[in-house]
Design a protein around this motif. Sequence first.
Motif, PDB file in Angstrom:
ATOM      1  N   ALA A  11       0.824  -1.205   0.000  1.00  0.00           N
ATOM      2  CA  ALA A  11       0.000   0.000   0.000  1.00  0.00           C
ATOM      3  C   ALA A  11       0.862   1.260   0.000  1.00  0.00           C
ATOM      4  O   ALA A  11       0.554   2.245  -0.680  1.00  0.00           O
ATOM      5  CB  ALA A  11      -0.943  -0.007   1.205  1.00  0.00           C
ATOM      6  N   VAL A  12       1.940   1.251   0.778  1.00  0.00           N
ATOM      7  CA  VAL A  12       2.839   2.400   0.813  1.00  0.00           C
ATOM      8  C   VAL A  12       3.424   2.649  -0.577  1.00  0.00           C
ATOM      9  O   VAL A  12       3.464   3.793  -1.060  1.00  0.00           O
ATOM     10  CB  VAL A  12       3.964   2.182   1.841  1.00  0.00           C
ATOM     11  CG1 VAL A  12       5.061   3.230   1.679  1.00  0.00           C
ATOM     12  CG2 VAL A  12       3.405   2.234   3.261  1.00  0.00           C
ATOM     13  N   ARG A  13       3.868   1.597  -1.232  1.00  0.00           N
ATOM     14  CA  ARG A  13       4.473   1.758  -2.558  1.00  0.00           C
ATOM     15  C   ARG A  13       3.460   2.239  -3.587  1.00  0.00           C
ATOM     16  O   ARG A  13       3.776   3.065  -4.448  1.00  0.00           O
ATOM     17  CB  ARG A  13       5.118   0.442  -2.976  1.00  0.00           C
ATOM     18  CG  ARG A  13       6.349   0.128  -2.126  1.00  0.00           C
ATOM     19  CD  ARG A  13       6.928  -1.242  -2.389  1.00  0.00           C
ATOM     20  NE  ARG A  13       8.094  -1.468  -1.528  1.00  0.00           N
ATOM     21  CZ  ARG A  13       8.685  -2.651  -1.348  1.00  0.00           C
ATOM     22  NH1 ARG A  13       8.204  -3.733  -1.992  1.00  0.00           N
ATOM     23  NH2 ARG A  13       9.732  -2.765  -0.555  1.00  0.00           N
ATOM     24  N   ALA A  14       2.228   1.731  -3.492  1.00  0.00           N
ATOM     25  CA  ALA A  14       1.192   2.201  -4.408  1.00  0.00           C
ATOM     26  C   ALA A  14       0.854   3.665  -4.134  1.00  0.00           C
ATOM     27  O   ALA A  14       0.643   4.457  -5.057  1.00  0.00           O
ATOM     28  CB  ALA A  14      -0.055   1.330  -4.273  1.00  0.00           C
ATOM     29  N   ALA A  15       0.819   4.034  -2.853  1.00  0.00           N
ATOM     30  CA  ALA A  15       0.544   5.432  -2.501  1.00  0.00           C
ATOM     31  C   ALA A  15       1.640   6.349  -3.034  1.00  0.00           C
ATOM     32  O   ALA A  15       1.361   7.490  -3.439  1.00  0.00           O
ATOM     33  CB  ALA A  15       0.417   5.570  -0.984  1.00  0.00           C
ATOM     34  N   GLN A  16       2.868   5.881  -3.035  1.00  0.00           N
ATOM     35  CA  GLN A  16       3.958   6.678  -3.589  1.00  0.00           C
ATOM     36  C   GLN A  16       3.781   6.922  -5.086  1.00  0.00           C
ATOM     37  O   GLN A  16       4.302   7.909  -5.614  1.00  0.00           O
ATOM     38  CB  GLN A  16       5.297   5.985  -3.327  1.00  0.00           C
ATOM     39  CG  GLN A  16       5.718   6.029  -1.869  1.00  0.00           C
ATOM     40  CD  GLN A  16       7.032   5.314  -1.628  1.00  0.00           C
ATOM     41  OE1 GLN A  16       7.186   4.138  -1.949  1.00  0.00           O
ATOM     42  NE2 GLN A  16       7.995   6.024  -1.052  1.00  0.00           N
ATOM     43  N   ASP A  17       3.049   6.026  -5.736  1.00  0.00           N
ATOM     44  CA  ASP A  17       2.769   6.189  -7.167  1.00  0.00           C
ATOM     45  C   ASP A  17       1.501   6.987  -7.414  1.00  0.00           C
ATOM     46  O   ASP A  17       1.036   7.089  -8.557  1.00  0.00           O
ATOM     47  CB  ASP A  17       2.643   4.807  -7.832  1.00  0.00           C
ATOM     48  CG  ASP A  17       3.970   4.068  -7.893  1.00  0.00           C
ATOM     49  OD1 ASP A  17       5.024   4.750  -7.919  1.00  0.00           O
ATOM     50  OD2 ASP A  17       3.955   2.828  -7.921  1.00  0.00           O
ATOM     51  N   GLY A  18       0.921   7.539  -6.345  1.00  0.00           N
ATOM     52  CA  GLY A  18      -0.238   8.407  -6.495  1.00  0.00           C
ATOM     53  C   GLY A  18      -1.582   7.747  -6.300  1.00  0.00           C
ATOM     54  O   GLY A  18      -2.615   8.359  -6.585  1.00  0.00           O
ATOM     55  N   ASP A  19      -1.610   6.518  -5.813  1.00  0.00           N
ATOM     56  CA  ASP A  19      -2.867   5.804  -5.607  1.00  0.00           C
ATOM     57  C   ASP A  19      -3.509   6.308  -4.313  1.00  0.00           C
ATOM     58  O   ASP A  19      -3.055   5.983  -3.209  1.00  0.00           O
ATOM     59  CB  ASP A  19      -2.587   4.297  -5.522  1.00  0.00           C
ATOM     60  CG  ASP A  19      -3.862   3.457  -5.468  1.00  0.00           C
ATOM     61  OD1 ASP A  19      -4.872   3.949  -4.941  1.00  0.00           O
ATOM     62  OD2 ASP A  19      -3.824   2.306  -5.938  1.00  0.00           O
ATOM     63  N   GLU A  20      -4.585   7.076  -4.436  1.00  0.00           N
ATOM     64  CA  GLU A  20      -5.232   7.651  -3.255  1.00  0.00           C
ATOM     65  C   GLU A  20      -5.899   6.589  -2.384  1.00  0.00           C
ATOM     66  O   GLU A  20      -5.916   6.715  -1.153  1.00  0.00           O
ATOM     67  CB  GLU A  20      -6.263   8.695  -3.685  1.00  0.00           C
ATOM     68  CG  GLU A  20      -5.630   9.924  -4.340  1.00  0.00           C
ATOM     69  CD  GLU A  20      -6.660  10.976  -4.687  1.00  0.00           C
ATOM     70  OE1 GLU A  20      -7.849  10.778  -4.340  1.00  0.00           O
ATOM     71  OE2 GLU A  20      -6.291  11.991  -5.284  1.00  0.00           O
ATOM     72  N   THR A  21      -6.442   5.544  -3.003  1.00  0.00           N
ATOM     73  CA  THR A  21      -7.049   4.462  -2.229  1.00  0.00           C
ATOM     74  C   THR A  21      -5.998   3.767  -1.378  1.00  0.00           C
ATOM     75  O   THR A  21      -6.238   3.426  -0.206  1.00  0.00           O
ATOM     76  CB  THR A  21      -7.724   3.444  -3.159  1.00  0.00           C
ATOM     77  OG1 THR A  21      -8.755   4.105  -3.907  1.00  0.00           O
ATOM     78  CG2 THR A  21      -8.343   2.299  -2.363  1.00  0.00           C
ATOM     79  N   ALA A  22      -4.817   3.572  -1.946  1.00  0.00           N
ATOM     80  CA  ALA A  22      -3.725   2.953  -1.188  1.00  0.00           C
ATOM     81  C   ALA A  22      -3.299   3.834  -0.027  1.00  0.00           C
ATOM     82  O   ALA A  22      -3.003   3.331   1.062  1.00  0.00           O
ATOM     83  CB  ALA A  22      -2.537   2.680  -2.121  1.00  0.00           C
ATOM     84  N   ARG A  64       9.804  10.567  -0.960  1.00  0.00           N
ATOM     85  CA  ARG A  64      11.214  10.416  -0.587  1.00  0.00           C
ATOM     86  C   ARG A  64      11.451   9.238   0.350  1.00  0.00           C
ATOM     87  O   ARG A  64      12.599   8.928   0.658  1.00  0.00           O
ATOM     88  CB  ARG A  64      11.724  11.702   0.074  1.00  0.00           C
ATOM     89  CG  ARG A  64      11.674  12.912  -0.863  1.00  0.00           C
ATOM     90  CD  ARG A  64      12.632  13.994  -0.403  1.00  0.00           C
ATOM     91  NE  ARG A  64      12.237  14.590   0.869  1.00  0.00           N
ATOM     92  CZ  ARG A  64      11.458  15.663   0.976  1.00  0.00           C
ATOM     93  NH1 ARG A  64      10.975  16.234  -0.118  1.00  0.00           N
ATOM     94  NH2 ARG A  64      11.155  16.162   2.159  1.00  0.00           N
ATOM     95  N   PHE A  65      10.362   8.608   0.796  1.00  0.00           N
ATOM     96  CA  PHE A  65      10.515   7.477   1.702  1.00  0.00           C
ATOM     97  C   PHE A  65      10.964   6.236   0.934  1.00  0.00           C
ATOM     98  O   PHE A  65      10.549   5.997  -0.197  1.00  0.00           O
ATOM     99  CB  PHE A  65       9.195   7.187   2.424  1.00  0.00           C
ATOM    100  CG  PHE A  65       9.204   5.891   3.176  1.00  0.00           C
ATOM    101  CD1 PHE A  65       9.870   5.774   4.385  1.00  0.00           C
ATOM    102  CD2 PHE A  65       8.583   4.757   2.643  1.00  0.00           C
ATOM    103  CE1 PHE A  65       9.903   4.575   5.067  1.00  0.00           C
ATOM    104  CE2 PHE A  65       8.611   3.558   3.320  1.00  0.00           C
ATOM    105  CZ  PHE A  65       9.273   3.470   4.538  1.00  0.00           C
ATOM    106  N   SER A  66      11.777   5.430   1.581  1.00  0.00           N
ATOM    107  CA  SER A  66      12.211   4.161   0.992  1.00  0.00           C
ATOM    108  C   SER A  66      12.237   3.095   2.079  1.00  0.00           C
ATOM    109  O   SER A  66      12.835   3.289   3.146  1.00  0.00           O
ATOM    110  CB  SER A  66      13.608   4.300   0.374  1.00  0.00           C
ATOM    111  OG  SER A  66      14.067   3.063  -0.136  1.00  0.00           O
ATOM    112  N   GLY A  67      11.554   1.984   1.846  1.00  0.00           N
ATOM    113  CA  GLY A  67      11.584   0.907   2.819  1.00  0.00           C
ATOM    114  C   GLY A  67      10.275   0.150   2.882  1.00  0.00           C
ATOM    115  O   GLY A  67       9.335   0.398   2.121  1.00  0.00           O
TER     116      GLY A  67
END
Length: 221
Positions: A11-22, A64-67
Amino acid sequence: MQGDDAELTAAVRAAQDGDETAFRTVYRSVHPRLLGYVRTLVGEPDAEDITSEAWLQIARDLGRFSGDADRFRGWAARIARNRALDHIRMRGRRPAIGGDETELEGRPADADTADQALEALGTDRTLGLIARLPQDQAEAVVLRVVLGLDAKSAAAVLGKRPGAVRTAAHRGLRRLADLLGGAGGGDAAVLDGVPAQRESHSGTAGAAGVTDSRTRTQKDM
């Protein structure tokens, strides 16, 4: 990686790609426990506002988060803690730190009771009792038990050594057992008899919305 952690990481990675649901999934997973942590720092009246400010920064800096999930929880906790400490400084108040933590750094805990704390009580009552602990113990307990961080990640949030955090959390949980005993009871016994250095995290669904329940072995323990 356990299922809940894998889902949060995705979910974090999808949110980083702009997924608001994630992002909403990330928020629902982390927010109740993050709010509980902030409550131990600033108290009930200001906790909601400060946690909301932390989420604004989390959303802004997410790219900028990674992990993985563990790193995200630790990163979010550091942001929330910095916001809370800024608030305390502006109000001219300082958290009441109980005891000299230097004595803890070289002393490992003789048992890890983190998985028992939230099993003994409902979440709201647990957080209320944790707030009565010395500040160093309260933070260590909430980071380890409620947010589910291992000692290394919690130490990074607090700027301390993992051994100091382990021992502060252990002492806090033992004080929590004493508070339970003073309240009458029977729940205090649940905190006893835990095998030495067993690493486990458990959350309980309650009015505050904490829903994660898992058991993991941490290499750094």
